[in-house]
Design a protein around this motif. Sequence first.
Motif, PDB file in Angstrom:
ATOM      1  N   MET A   1      28.891 -42.159  -2.584  1.00 29.95           N
ATOM      2  CA  MET A   1      28.970 -40.910  -3.313  1.00 29.95           C
ATOM      3  C   MET A   1      27.975 -40.945  -4.478  1.00 29.95           C
ATOM      4  O   MET A   1      27.918 -41.913  -5.227  1.00 29.95           O
ATOM      5  CB  MET A   1      30.422 -40.823  -3.814  1.00 29.95           C
ATOM      6  N   GLN A   2      27.136 -39.915  -4.588  1.00 31.96           N
ATOM      7  CA  GLN A   2      26.184 -39.853  -5.704  1.00 31.96           C
ATOM      8  C   GLN A   2      26.949 -39.523  -6.980  1.00 31.96           C
ATOM      9  O   GLN A   2      27.744 -38.598  -7.003  1.00 31.96           O
ATOM     10  CB  GLN A   2      25.131 -38.776  -5.433  1.00 31.96           C
ATOM     11  N   GLN A   3      26.705 -40.290  -8.011  1.00 27.58           N
ATOM     12  CA  GLN A   3      27.445 -40.130  -9.258  1.00 27.58           C
ATOM     13  C   GLN A   3      26.499 -39.966 -10.440  1.00 27.58           C
ATOM     14  O   GLN A   3      25.397 -40.488 -10.433  1.00 27.58           O
ATOM     15  CB  GLN A   3      28.290 -41.374  -9.525  1.00 27.58           C
ATOM     16  N   ILE A   4      26.967 -39.291 -11.413  1.00 24.94           N
ATOM     17  CA  ILE A   4      26.345 -39.297 -12.731  1.00 24.94           C
ATOM     18  C   ILE A   4      27.347 -40.029 -13.621  1.00 24.94           C
ATOM     19  O   ILE A   4      28.504 -39.628 -13.739  1.00 24.94           O
ATOM     20  CB  ILE A   4      26.112 -37.862 -13.268  1.00 24.94           C
ATOM     21  N   TYR A   5      26.905 -41.117 -14.228  1.00 20.90           N
ATOM     22  CA  TYR A   5      27.812 -41.938 -15.011  1.00 20.90           C
ATOM     23  C   TYR A   5      27.649 -41.661 -16.495  1.00 20.90           C
ATOM     24  O   TYR A   5      26.559 -41.322 -16.948  1.00 20.90           O
ATOM     25  CB  TYR A   5      27.548 -43.426 -14.736  1.00 20.90           C
ATOM     26  N   PRO A   6      28.710 -41.841 -17.250  1.00 24.90           N
ATOM     27  CA  PRO A   6      28.591 -41.715 -18.711  1.00 24.90           C
ATOM     28  C   PRO A   6      27.543 -42.681 -19.235  1.00 24.90           C
ATOM     29  O   PRO A   6      27.450 -43.823 -18.786  1.00 24.90           O
ATOM     30  CB  PRO A   6      29.993 -42.084 -19.210  1.00 24.90           C
ATOM     31  N   GLN A   7      26.747 -42.218 -20.153  1.00 24.43           N
ATOM     32  CA  GLN A   7      25.659 -43.009 -20.710  1.00 24.43           C
ATOM     33  C   GLN A   7      26.124 -43.793 -21.931  1.00 24.43           C
ATOM     34  O   GLN A   7      26.988 -43.337 -22.672  1.00 24.43           O
ATOM     35  CB  GLN A   7      24.511 -42.087 -21.136  1.00 24.43           C
ATOM     36  N   VAL A   8      25.504 -44.937 -22.133  1.00 19.30           N
ATOM     37  CA  VAL A   8      25.731 -45.753 -23.313  1.00 19.30           C
ATOM     38  C   VAL A   8      24.458 -45.673 -24.143  1.00 19.30           C
ATOM     39  O   VAL A   8      23.371 -45.962 -23.636  1.00 19.30           O
ATOM     40  CB  VAL A   8      25.997 -47.230 -22.939  1.00 19.30           C
ATOM     41  N   GLN A   9      24.573 -45.265 -25.387  1.00 19.50           N
ATOM     42  CA  GLN A   9      23.403 -45.236 -26.259  1.00 19.50           C
ATOM     43  C   GLN A   9      23.061 -46.653 -26.678  1.00 19.50           C
ATOM     44  O   GLN A   9      23.934 -47.426 -27.067  1.00 19.50           O
ATOM     45  CB  GLN A   9      23.685 -44.367 -27.498  1.00 19.50           C
ATOM     46  N   HIS A  10      21.779 -47.002 -26.582  1.00 15.96           N
ATOM     47  CA  HIS A  10      21.341 -48.347 -26.947  1.00 15.96           C
ATOM     48  C   HIS A  10      19.862 -48.313 -27.307  1.00 15.96           C
ATOM     49  O   HIS A  10      19.186 -47.322 -27.085  1.00 15.96           O
ATOM     50  CB  HIS A  10      21.608 -49.336 -25.809  1.00 15.96           C
TER      51      HIS A  10
ATOM     52  N   VAL B   1      23.367 -52.678 -17.002  1.00 13.63           N
ATOM     53  CA  VAL B   1      22.823 -53.853 -17.688  1.00 13.63           C
ATOM     54  C   VAL B   1      21.586 -53.417 -18.466  1.00 13.63           C
ATOM     55  O   VAL B   1      20.799 -52.601 -17.974  1.00 13.63           O
ATOM     56  CB  VAL B   1      22.456 -54.966 -16.680  1.00 13.63           C
ATOM     57  N   ALA B   2      21.410 -53.953 -19.660  1.00 12.73           N
ATOM     58  CA  ALA B   2      20.247 -53.605 -20.479  1.00 12.73           C
ATOM     59  C   ALA B   2      19.685 -54.857 -21.145  1.00 12.73           C
ATOM     60  O   ALA B   2      20.381 -55.861 -21.305  1.00 12.73           O
ATOM     61  CB  ALA B   2      20.621 -52.570 -21.536  1.00 12.73           C
ATOM     62  N   GLY B   3      18.421 -54.759 -21.522  1.00 14.52           N
ATOM     63  CA  GLY B   3      17.773 -55.861 -22.223  1.00 14.52           C
ATOM     64  C   GLY B   3      16.340 -55.508 -22.562  1.00 14.52           C
ATOM     65  O   GLY B   3      15.831 -54.454 -22.165  1.00 14.52           O
ATOM     66  N   ASP B   4      15.704 -56.389 -23.279  1.00 13.28           N
ATOM     67  CA  ASP B   4      14.317 -56.167 -23.699  1.00 13.28           C
ATOM     68  C   ASP B   4      13.303 -56.983 -22.916  1.00 13.28           C
ATOM     69  O   ASP B   4      12.124 -56.628 -22.889  1.00 13.28           O
ATOM     70  CB  ASP B   4      14.170 -56.512 -25.189  1.00 13.28           C
TER      71      ASP B   4
END
Length: 145
Positions: free
Chosen positions: A2-11, A51-54
């Motif tokens: 199922m294609q979803q739009i997920y809540p975003q996390v500001q970062h 997942v996020a990172g620099d």
Amino acid sequence: MMQQIYPQVQHDFCYELNKDMQIAAAHFVPTDAAGKCRQLHGHTYFVNVTVAGDDLDEAGFLVNFQVLKKLLHDKFDHTVLNDHKDVFNDQDPNFFPTTEVVARTMWETIEMHLETLPSKPTCLQVYVRETPTSYCIYRPKKGKK
């Protein structure tokens, strides 16, 4: 899937990746307060990991998508969640396999792996949809990793 739009996390990280997966699993919530959910039943969980990172690794990945799938899908798919005594138990409600605890447990599993990587990415959230009308998001509190 199922294609979803997920809540975003500001970062403020440079990179963010999301991995979707489906996990078919059964569970029961071991308390009378759970009503019908006290009985063994199953779901096709729709899971999204953010997942996020620099920094990227030697392959140019923030984290390899296959690793994320292995950590969660390969462990939990086509199992009874209650049987995973390493992460769930029938004594403490903080470890019953509810959607909330499943989301937190998945976050902990991913984050423990990410902490071993030299590039130090972090898991911002885990989204677990249990049914078409019910989902949970686990995000760690800031400063509480």
